[in-house]
Design an enzyme around this catalytic site. Structure first.
Site, PDB file in Angstrom:
ATOM      1  N   LYS A   1       0.839  -1.207   0.000  1.00  0.00           N
ATOM      2  CA  LYS A   1       0.000   0.000   0.000  1.00  0.00           C
ATOM      3  C   LYS A   1       0.875   1.259   0.000  1.00  0.00           C
ATOM      4  O   LYS A   1       2.060   1.198   0.375  1.00  0.00           O
ATOM      5  CB  LYS A   1      -0.907  -0.020   1.231  1.00  0.00           C
ATOM      6  CG  LYS A   1      -0.147  -0.127   2.543  1.00  0.00           C
ATOM      7  CD  LYS A   1      -1.070  -0.467   3.716  1.00  0.00           C
ATOM      8  CE  LYS A   1      -0.287  -0.625   4.999  1.00  0.00           C
ATOM      9  NZ  LYS A   1      -1.142  -1.063   6.124  1.00  0.00           N
TER      10      LYS A   1
ATOM     11  N   TYR B   1      13.707  30.476   7.251  1.00  0.00           N
ATOM     12  CA  TYR B   1      12.486  31.169   7.678  1.00  0.00           C
ATOM     13  C   TYR B   1      12.482  31.332   9.184  1.00  0.00           C
ATOM     14  O   TYR B   1      12.861  30.418   9.922  1.00  0.00           O
ATOM     15  CB  TYR B   1      11.245  30.386   7.241  1.00  0.00           C
ATOM     16  CG  TYR B   1      11.004  30.445   5.755  1.00  0.00           C
ATOM     17  CD1 TYR B   1      10.542  31.617   5.160  1.00  0.00           C
ATOM     18  CD2 TYR B   1      11.235  29.343   4.947  1.00  0.00           C
ATOM     19  CE1 TYR B   1      10.320  31.677   3.792  1.00  0.00           C
ATOM     20  CE2 TYR B   1      11.009  29.391   3.578  1.00  0.00           C
ATOM     21  CZ  TYR B   1      10.551  30.564   3.005  1.00  0.00           C
ATOM     22  OH  TYR B   1      10.336  30.621   1.669  1.00  0.00           O
TER      23      TYR B   1
HETATM   24  C1  LIG Z   1      -0.392  -1.950   6.863  1.00  0.00           C
HETATM   25  C2  LIG Z   1      -0.954  -3.235   7.330  1.00  0.00           C
HETATM   26  C3  LIG Z   1      -0.112  -4.321   7.627  1.00  0.00           C
HETATM   27  C4  LIG Z   1       1.411  -4.214   7.647  1.00  0.00           C
HETATM   28  O1  LIG Z   1       1.839  -3.719   8.894  1.00  0.00           O
HETATM   29  P1  LIG Z   1       3.398  -3.461   9.199  1.00  0.00           P
HETATM   30  O2  LIG Z   1       3.384  -2.952  10.580  1.00  0.00           O
HETATM   31  O3  LIG Z   1       3.851  -2.445   8.224  1.00  0.00           O
HETATM   32  O4  LIG Z   1       4.097  -4.758   9.039  1.00  0.00           O
HETATM   33  C5  LIG Z   1      -0.698  -5.538   7.904  1.00  0.00           C
HETATM   34  N1  LIG Z   1      -2.053  -5.668   7.950  1.00  0.00           N
HETATM   35  C6  LIG Z   1      -2.883  -4.640   7.723  1.00  0.00           C
HETATM   36  C7  LIG Z   1      -4.354  -4.853   7.808  1.00  0.00           C
HETATM   37  C8  LIG Z   1      -2.375  -3.388   7.408  1.00  0.00           C
HETATM   38  O5  LIG Z   1      -3.204  -2.373   7.200  1.00  0.00           O
END
Ligand SMILES: *Cc1c(COP(=O)(O)O)cnc(C)c1O
Length: 375
Positions: free
Chosen positions: A40, A261
């Site tokens: 993702k 800034y």
């Molecule tokens: C993002 C996600 C993961 C992965 O988690 P990590 O901590 O990055 O290993 C696993 N399961 C779900 C449902 C997620 O949304």
């Protein structure tokens, strides 16, 4: 974009480190356990195309995403195997998901009916994974619902819907073993009675490293693959990304000269400053102003003043030979010195996940070794 991806600022991405981290997770698990890497948010900012190509070659079972659009992008990249959308999908996107052959998570009977209707319309069979909330509280059916709810789900998950999986998500796997046990027990009460072909899954990266015995049929690692730590009591992953930028300006600063800034830093004595071609517009956390570091020529320099959108200034007083065109390392190794992803996250008051996903499209992802340019 300039023709040289290393012209201004960029991310070096190491395919061998990605594969080494996958191998570390696999070595904690029974060989039959399927791996569904989470890709993702453009594979946590690392770049979906390169990550997917590299991990496919390593024989992972499928890929996990958060959105329908991400799942469809995987199909465009040629992924034909399982793609699971693990966040709740807006109902308006379910038709596209089913058309694309994506498996959807569902956490209510209403959502299940939406998927069934979309499957009827398209004439396809839609895979669903039942989301059970065991403490995360953001999605899924409450674990306190009993067998009666499960029966209603089972009778609705027929026909054009195939019940492919059941899962829950851990909220504190990196630092609270007791909570993992509690969530595992709640989840276990749901999975005990269901058909064996339904895939059981619960573990994120930290879960795999701390509680591999709870893997079930499939695991869903993300951050560890990409080089983020999962607690101080388990080994660190190999660093996957290095953040680099060119020195584009060098100046002497007489006492009283201010920088950035708000003029939040003033040269107290005669100093020498280097301007780096990277800013928060590239994803360098602005919170690192006056507290972060960069490596130049194997030496550590301090960020002075606020970070701008496009440039950042570091103090190179006393360092000889730094010139325009030199490479500065904001995350990664330079000689014997290293700035880790987690060090940067901590300095910015956030987590590695946010730093990684904050890298913008301005930064070319430059792959080393296997894989390809993901930009
Ligand atoms: C993002 C996600 C993961 C992965 O988690 P990590 O901590 O990055 O290993 C696993 N399961 C779900 C449902 C997620 O949304």
């Amino acid at each position: 974009m300039s023709t040289n991806p290393k012209g201004r600022s960029w991310l070096d991405v190491r395919a061998d480190a990605l594969l080494a981290n996958l191998a570390r997770l696999r070595s904690a698990l029974d060989p039959e356990v399927r791996v569904l890497p989470m890709v993702k948010a453009d594979a946590y900012g690392v770049g979906m195309p390169g990550v997917v190509e590299t991990l496919r070659a390593a024989g992972v079972w499928g890929f996990g995403v958060a959105t329908v659009e991400e799942g469809l992008r995987l199909r465009q990249l040629g992924v034909e195997g399982p793609v699971v959308v693990l966040s709740p999908s807006p109902y308006a996107e379910i038709d596209a998901a089913v058309e694309g052959g994506l498996a959807l998570s569902v956490g209510s009977l209403d959502a299940l009916r939406e998927v069934a209707a979309a499957a009827e319309r398209s004439g396809r069979v839609a895979d669903v994974h039942l989301d059970v909330d065991t403490g995360m509280g953001r999605s899924g059916v409450d674990w306190r619902q009993g067998a009666a709810w499960l029966d209603r789900f089972r009778s609705a998950a027929t026909g054009s819907v195939r019940w492919a999986g059941i899962f829950t998500h851990l909220h504190s796997a990196e630092d609270d073993a007791e909570s993992v046990q509690r969530q595992a027990e709640r989840f276990g009460a749901w999975t005990a009675e269901i058909e064996p072909h339904v895939l059981r899954h619960m573990l994120n990266s930290a879960g795999v490293l701390h509680a591999p015995e709870s893997a079930g049929d499939l695991v869903r690692p993300g951050i560890f693959l990409y080089g983020g730590r999962c607690g101080s009591d388990v080994p660190a992953p190999d660093p996957v990304v290095s953040l680099r930028a060119r020195v584009v300006h060098v100046r002497d600063a007489v006492p009283g000269t201010t920088v950035g800034y708000g003029a939040t830093y003033t040269a107290a004595r005669g100093e020498r400053w280097a301007t780096l071609s990277i800013g928060y517009g590239d994803g360098l956390p602005r919170a690192l102003g006056n507290r972060g570091h960069a490596l130049i020529g194997g030496r550590r320099t301090a960020i002075v003043g606020r970070i701008s959108m496009d440039v950042t200034v570091v103090n190179i007083t006393g360092m000889h030979g730094v010139g325009v065109g030199d490479v500065a390392t904001l995350i990664g190794r330079d000689g014997a010195e290293e700035i880790t992803l987690d060090e940067v996250a901590e300095g910015a008051g956030t987590i590695s996940y946010e730093v990684l996903t904050g890298f913008t499209t301005r930064l070319p992802r430059v792959w080393e070794g296997k894989g390809k340019d993901g930009s």
